[in-house]
Write an enzyme that holds these catalytic residues in place. Structure first.
Site, PDB file in Angstrom:
ATOM      1  N   CYS A 116      93.670   3.999  40.896  1.00 56.17           N
ATOM      2  CA  CYS A 116      92.382   3.886  41.662  1.00 56.17           C
ATOM      3  C   CYS A 116      91.397   5.104  41.418  1.00 56.17           C
ATOM      4  O   CYS A 116      90.709   5.437  41.841  1.00 56.17           O
ATOM      5  CB  CYS A 116      92.584   3.617  43.178  1.00 56.17           C
ATOM      6  SG  CYS A 116      93.551   5.342  43.573  1.00 56.17           S
ATOM      7  N   GLU A 128      88.534   1.014  39.790  1.00 52.27           N
ATOM      8  CA  GLU A 128      89.845   0.572  39.942  1.00 52.27           C
ATOM      9  C   GLU A 128      90.032   0.053  38.409  1.00 52.27           C
ATOM     10  O   GLU A 128      89.212  -0.768  38.057  1.00 52.27           O
ATOM     11  CB  GLU A 128      90.270  -0.371  40.892  1.00 52.27           C
ATOM     12  CG  GLU A 128      91.732  -0.630  41.067  1.00 52.27           C
ATOM     13  CD  GLU A 128      92.418  -0.212  42.695  1.00 52.27           C
ATOM     14  OE1 GLU A 128      93.456  -0.459  42.550  1.00 52.27           O
ATOM     15  OE2 GLU A 128      91.395   0.402  43.132  1.00 52.27           O
TER      16      GLU A 128
END
Length: 366
Positions: free
Chosen positions: A324, A358
């Protein structure tokens, strides 16, 4: 972008910018063009948190501008699921003129699913008593009479009152199969359900034909480990948060999966156990040496992998890494690329219209 307006006409441009940025960041490690997975342009967030502002007789949701810290009134939130938007209106209507529910209410958190279930948490700066429970039950019943499948929770210092339950069950169509995932209030869940489906399907694709077992660190409620169980002989997964471990155990049973073992311990502790540095009572009855883990899956927090875990994952022929925060991924790749090369690279637009990206990489031993 404002909370009540998404620049949907700019979606393609913002996604293209992320692709270029990710390629640039990954250039020292790979010349692959990222596989790109698009988000819905609106109603993609399955959870949201709002502060509550009391303005005379009025009451409304607010968020704070990240730059100026000024308050922004939010009556609708198109980034969030349609169910959250319905609930925002219904909750304010139900609480505004109710002194018991309104007094000292400072935040409302929403968690929803594609299966149209919701948990709504009301956070207070006061003690919650039986009168609060009675009024909250009446509000819950009124919401359900509007065909809103909702569970209410009250929170205050050292207090949590769940009127019925503190979880909801998500049902995701993944590679032609329905996966059931219990999601517990105040525990981590993937915020963008449509993107989560694509991440799971990508992870399944890059691990098809795998040999041996899978080791997963930071497994949460079993989101990835359960979906990936089909591709491996056995899955061994670690997670530190008790509610997430309990949800993962439920999800194993609900999905009729018999080859996944969840251990409640931190990744750092598991590294010590694998290296024989320490013994843990929690591992009694689990023969770590019997696992033939050819693949390790990591989905670490924004800080990335610590140096000990970096060394540990290098021992595995294949590393599947969901990140992330590509900045910490690249920092980890400075070490991992000494022993492994990037075979697959994906960009998941988990947070449209923001700077955040991400991404996923599959690394194989050189």
């Amino acid at each position: 972008m404002t909370p009540e307006h998404l620049p949907t006409e700019q979606y393609e441009a913002q996604l293209a910018e992320k692709v270029v940025r990710l390629q640039s960041m990954m250039a020292p490690f790979s010349d692959l063009v990222p596989e790109v997975f698009r988000s819905p342009v609106s109603h993609y967030r399955m959870r949201a948190e709002f502060r509550i502002w009391h303005d005379g007789d009025d009451l409304y949701h607010i968020i704070f501008d990240q730059q100026t810290k000024s308050r922004i009134r939010v009556d609708s939130f198109p980034a969030a699921s349609e169910l959250i938007n319905q609930l925002m209106t219904a909750m304010i209507a139900g609480v505004r003129n109710n002194p018991v529910l309104r007094h000292k209410l400072f935040q409302i958190d929403y968690l929803t699913t594609l299966s149209n279930q919701a948990v709504v948490s009301l956070l207070y700066h006061k003690k919650l008593d039986d009168e609060w429970r009675q009024e909250a039950e009446a509000l819950r019943d009124a919401l359900r009479a509007q065909n809103l499948n909702v569970h209410l929770i009250g929170r205050a210092t050292k207090t949590k009152i769940a009127l019925d339950q503190d979880y909801i069950d998500e049902r995701l169509p993944v590679a032609g199969k329905e996966m059931i995932y219990r999601q517990v209030e105040n525990s981590f869940t993937q915020p963008n359900a449509a993107m989560n489906i694509q991440m799971l399907e990508w992870a399944l694709d890059v691990t098809k034909g795998s040999k041996g077992d899978l080791l997963e660190l930071y497994c949460g409620n079993g989101n990835f480990s359960l979906a990936l169980a089909h591709n491996f002989d056995r899955v061994l997964a670690t997670e530190i948060a008790k509610p997430s471990v309990a949800a993962a155990q439920y999800n194993i049973a609900a999905n009729h999966i018999d080859n996944v073992q969840i251990i409640r311990m931190a990744a750092e502790e598991f590294t010590q156990a694998m290296n024989g540095v320490r013994e843990f009572n929690r591992l009694q009855g689990i023969d770590l040496k019997s696992y033939q883990c050819e693949t390790i899956f990591v989905d670490p927090p924004r800080s990335g992998l610590d140096s000990e875990t970096e060394k540990m994952v290098q021992a595995y022929p294949r590393i599947l890494y969901i990140s992330c925060n590509p900045e910490t991924l690249c920092k980890n790749l400075e070490t991992l690329s000494q022993t492994h090369k990037v075979e697959r690279l994906a960009l998941f637009d988990q947070f449209p219209y923001t700077h955040h990206m991400e991404c996923g990489v599959l690394l194989t031993a050189k």
